[in-house]
Scaffold this motif. Structure first.
Motif, mmCIF file in Angstrom:
data_model
loop_
_atom_site.group_PDB
_atom_site.id
_atom_site.type_symbol
_atom_site.label_atom_id
_atom_site.label_comp_id
_atom_site.label_asym_id
_atom_site.label_seq_id
_atom_site.Cartn_x
_atom_site.Cartn_y
_atom_site.Cartn_z
ATOM 1 N N GLY A 51 0.787 -1.232 0.000
ATOM 2 C CA GLY A 51 0.000 0.000 0.000
ATOM 3 C C GLY A 51 0.814 1.273 0.000
ATOM 4 O O GLY A 51 0.280 2.342 0.321
ATOM 5 N N LEU A 52 2.069 1.219 -0.396
ATOM 6 C CA LEU A 52 2.915 2.419 -0.395
ATOM 7 C C LEU A 52 2.584 3.317 -1.586
ATOM 8 O O LEU A 52 2.407 2.839 -2.702
ATOM 9 C CB LEU A 52 4.388 2.032 -0.466
ATOM 10 N N ASN A 53 2.518 4.629 -1.345
ATOM 11 C CA ASN A 53 2.367 5.577 -2.447
ATOM 12 C C ASN A 53 3.584 6.483 -2.607
ATOM 13 O O ASN A 53 3.622 7.343 -3.476
ATOM 14 C CB ASN A 53 1.094 6.419 -2.297
ATOM 15 N N SER A 54 4.573 6.293 -1.730
ATOM 16 C CA SER A 54 5.844 6.999 -1.857
ATOM 17 C C SER A 54 6.935 6.133 -1.241
ATOM 18 O O SER A 54 6.648 5.218 -0.463
ATOM 19 C CB SER A 54 5.791 8.362 -1.166
ATOM 20 N N VAL A 55 8.175 6.427 -1.598
ATOM 21 C CA VAL A 55 9.296 5.684 -1.023
ATOM 22 C C VAL A 55 9.478 6.138 0.424
ATOM 23 O O VAL A 55 9.676 7.323 0.668
ATOM 24 C CB VAL A 55 10.587 5.922 -1.827
ATOM 25 N N PRO A 56 9.405 5.228 1.410
ATOM 26 C CA PRO A 56 9.544 5.628 2.820
ATOM 27 C C PRO A 56 10.864 6.355 3.068
ATOM 28 O O PRO A 56 11.922 5.950 2.565
ATOM 29 C CB PRO A 56 9.489 4.293 3.571
ATOM 30 N N GLN A 57 10.813 7.396 3.885
ATOM 31 C CA GLN A 57 11.994 8.210 4.139
ATOM 32 C C GLN A 57 13.105 7.409 4.803
ATOM 33 O O GLN A 57 14.291 7.600 4.508
ATOM 34 C CB GLN A 57 11.602 9.416 5.013
ATOM 35 N N LYS A 58 12.762 6.481 5.700
ATOM 36 C CA LYS A 58 13.772 5.736 6.451
ATOM 37 C C LYS A 58 14.612 4.817 5.567
ATOM 38 O O LYS A 58 15.702 4.401 5.952
ATOM 39 C CB LYS A 58 13.111 4.930 7.569
ATOM 40 N N ILE A 59 14.123 4.503 4.381
ATOM 41 C CA ILE A 59 14.926 3.695 3.471
ATOM 42 C C ILE A 59 16.212 4.422 3.098
ATOM 43 O O ILE A 59 17.256 3.796 2.877
ATOM 44 C CB ILE A 59 14.103 3.322 2.228
ATOM 45 N N SER A 60 16.160 5.742 3.055
ATOM 46 C CA SER A 60 17.342 6.514 2.665
ATOM 47 C C SER A 60 18.497 6.333 3.633
ATOM 48 O O SER A 60 19.656 6.597 3.280
ATOM 49 C CB SER A 60 16.984 7.999 2.567
ATOM 50 N N THR A 61 18.239 5.885 4.859
ATOM 51 C CA THR A 61 19.294 5.704 5.856
ATOM 52 C C THR A 61 19.796 4.266 5.924
ATOM 53 O O THR A 61 20.654 3.953 6.749
ATOM 54 C CB THR A 61 18.780 6.130 7.247
ATOM 55 N N MET A 62 19.276 3.385 5.087
ATOM 56 C CA MET A 62 19.671 1.973 5.101
ATOM 57 C C MET A 62 20.830 1.752 4.144
ATOM 58 O O MET A 62 20.695 1.182 3.061
ATOM 59 C CB MET A 62 18.477 1.095 4.717
#
Length: 543
Positions: free
Chosen positions: A170-181
């Motif tokens: 159900g995502l409509n945008s890339v989650p922000q926390k992924i950028s820190t992985m």
């Protein structure tokens, strides 16, 4: 009471000596087996043998360390008995038919580093069950029916992940926390509706595998140009048509690339920059030529061009690719003699090759690992008009005693007719529909048995109504319809076709005589046809 305790102690001692794991862990495995339909698994267990011999089970130092039952036809709910395996490191229950919520009983499995429950039917929010598993390096929960309450809060606990699968969540945008992985190597965001925040992917410099399939993208996001470590990239099932691949020229290390199921008409020029490609998939598009543009990809081993618009003879330019091992051209309209030097794996089903053309190739005694040529197609889509009570004959082109004919109604309902043509002496209402004929033939050749099924394209028996509409030169068929509505006209030029719902809302406007309504909900509609003679309307039913 003392005697019972002594018996249990002796029993456990016996089992611990007989099997490679404890009585408790063996019992937990048997419970898992019983609760997920173990007797009907694809690979079942012999419960009388040591668990170390059971499919998908690995044991380390007397404890179950891995349970891998991926794609093994498990049914039921999440097996909570896995909580008994305190030393479990890997749990893979993906690609099964498990349902319900993920049991919080797994929260105590502190040694777990690999969790894959993707491609099941799980529901709810798995956060509570998974959050305590702080040692996880892989979380694959995609393609279930999960709904995360706060995906960023969930992800912040797993900054060292290497594998993350959030497909169909159900995502409509890339989650922000992924950028820190920063350690992510594999990321699956397929089957969502993501249209923004692709900049949250640009920092993933270790990412080697990315799946953005099924997100209705019209181009590859420019923010991905920094992902130069990508080896595998899946952007299938999107809305690419033209000017969609500019970013591709930056992804020079790609080896696996899929553009399947889009609306692409030509190969992008940017492909020339991706010279390491080994696997390329352009199936289910609208490409009709230009395979010469692939010749710069000297490392190509596998090419998928299924279900495109290739016609004429086999595209021999592809055979200049010296490393090519597999090519699939299923579902095009190719015909003619086949070249001698086809790749070891060649798939040519559902084209227009004749029996003789296939026979000629087989007689050349080529050394093939897999040459798949059946079924083939023949004839074109057609229509036969008939009145109730009249006779009708549905034709097909193949003749001769070498063929065994079988007629199907509505593509799947086998009829009793086995003649070359389908004859109806007295047409009834239930006779109207689509008909397909299978012509099966076989022949023992010197070194192989040639078996081919030829399927004619559907021929539709259409009610030829003697109505004012017919007299005015317009017929709309079939009605009811499933996929397409066709308009037959004898003397009127069609300017425009409109489809309204019963409330009067305009749903579609077309200029074609063949209208695709497969995307419309089942129901009743009004089809209005504008000609120089005015507008004529028909009530149509979408099944």
């Amino acid at each position: 009471m003392k005697k019972i305790l002594l018996f249990l102690f002796i029993s456990q001692l016996y089992f611990s000596q007989q099997y490679s794991i404890s009585f408790a862990e063996r019992s937990a495995l048997i419970t898992l087996f019983a609760n997920t339909g173990g007797e009907n698994w694809s690979q079942t267990w012999d419960l009388e043998k040591d668990p170390k011999t059971w499919y998908g089970i690995k044991i380390k130092n007397g404890n179950v360390s891995e349970i891998n039952l991926r794609g093994n036809a498990l049914k039921g709910t999440f097996p909570s008995s896995v909580s008994s395996f305190t030393k479990l490191e890997r749990l893979d229950l993906s690609n099964n038919q498990l349902s319900g919520e993920i049991s919080t009983s797994i929260s105590g499995l502190s040694n777990l580093v690999h969790l894959d429950v993707s491609n099941n039917r799980f529901t709810g929010d798995p956060s509570t069950a998974i959050l305590p598993l702080f040692n996880l390096k892989e979380i694959s929960v995609g393609n279930n029916q999960f709904i995360f309450g706060d995906i960023n809060t969930f992800l912040q606990n797993f900054q060292t992940l290497k594998v993350l699968d959030l497909a169909h969540t159900g995502l409509n945008s890339v989650p922000q926390k992924i950028s820190t992985m920063g350690n992510l190597e594999s990321l699956n965001l397929g089957n969502n509706t993501i249209s923004q925040n692709f900049n949250n992917l640009s920092s993933l410099i270790k990412l080697s595998e990315l799946n953005l399939s099924g997100n209705q993208l019209t181009k590859i996001p420019t923010e991905l140009s920094s992902l130069t470590s990508l080896r595998s990239f899946d952007v299938s099932h999107n809305l690419f048509a033209t000017n969609y691949a500019a970013t591709l020229s930056s992804l020079k290390n790609l080896e696996w690339l899929s553009f399947s199921n889009n609306q692409i008409t030509t190969f992008p020029t940017e492909l020339a920059q991706v010279k390491n490609l080994v696997h390329l998939n352009f199936s289910d598009n609208q490409i009709s030529g230009g395979v010469e543009n692939l010749l710069v990809l000297k490392n190509l081993e596998q090419v998928y061009l299924d279900k495109n618009l290739f016609t004429g003879t086999f595209p021999t330019a592809l055979l200049q690719l010296k490393k090519l091992q597999m090519i699939s051209l299923t579902g095009n309209q190719l015909t003619g003699e086949l070249p001698d030097n086809l790749p070891a794996l060649t798939f040519l089903e559902n084209n227009r090759f004749t029996k003789q053309q296939i026979k000629n190739y087989i007689l050349n005694d080529q050394a093939m690992a897999d040459f798949t040529y059946s079924p083939q197609r023949y004839d074109e889509v057609g229509s036969v008009f008939a009145n109730l009570g009249a006779s009708a004959s549905l034709p097909q082109a193949l003749t001769g005693n070498e063929y065994q004919f079988t007629w199907f109604k509505n593509l799947s309902e086998k009829t009793s007719q086995t003649a070359q043509n389908y004859f109806i002496s007295n047409v009834e209402e239930t006779d109207f529909g689509d008909y397909t004929c299978e012509a099966y033939t076989f022949e023992q050749l010197p070194n192989a048995l040639m078996e081919i099924s030829f399927f004619r394209e559907p021929v539709t028996l259409v009610k030829d109504l003697a109505t004012a509409e017919t007299q005015s030169g317009l017929v709309v068929y079939p009605n009811p319809a499933i996929d397409f509505i066709h308009i037959k006209t004898t003397r009127l030029d069609i300017e425009k076709v409109f489809i309204f719902d019963l409330s009067g809302k305009l749903i579609m406007a077309e200029t074609s005589k063949d209208i695709n309504i497969s995307h419309l909900p089942t129901g009743n509609y009004v089809l209005s046809i504008k000609t120089y003679d005015g507008i004529k309307s028909f009530k149509v039913i979408k099944k």
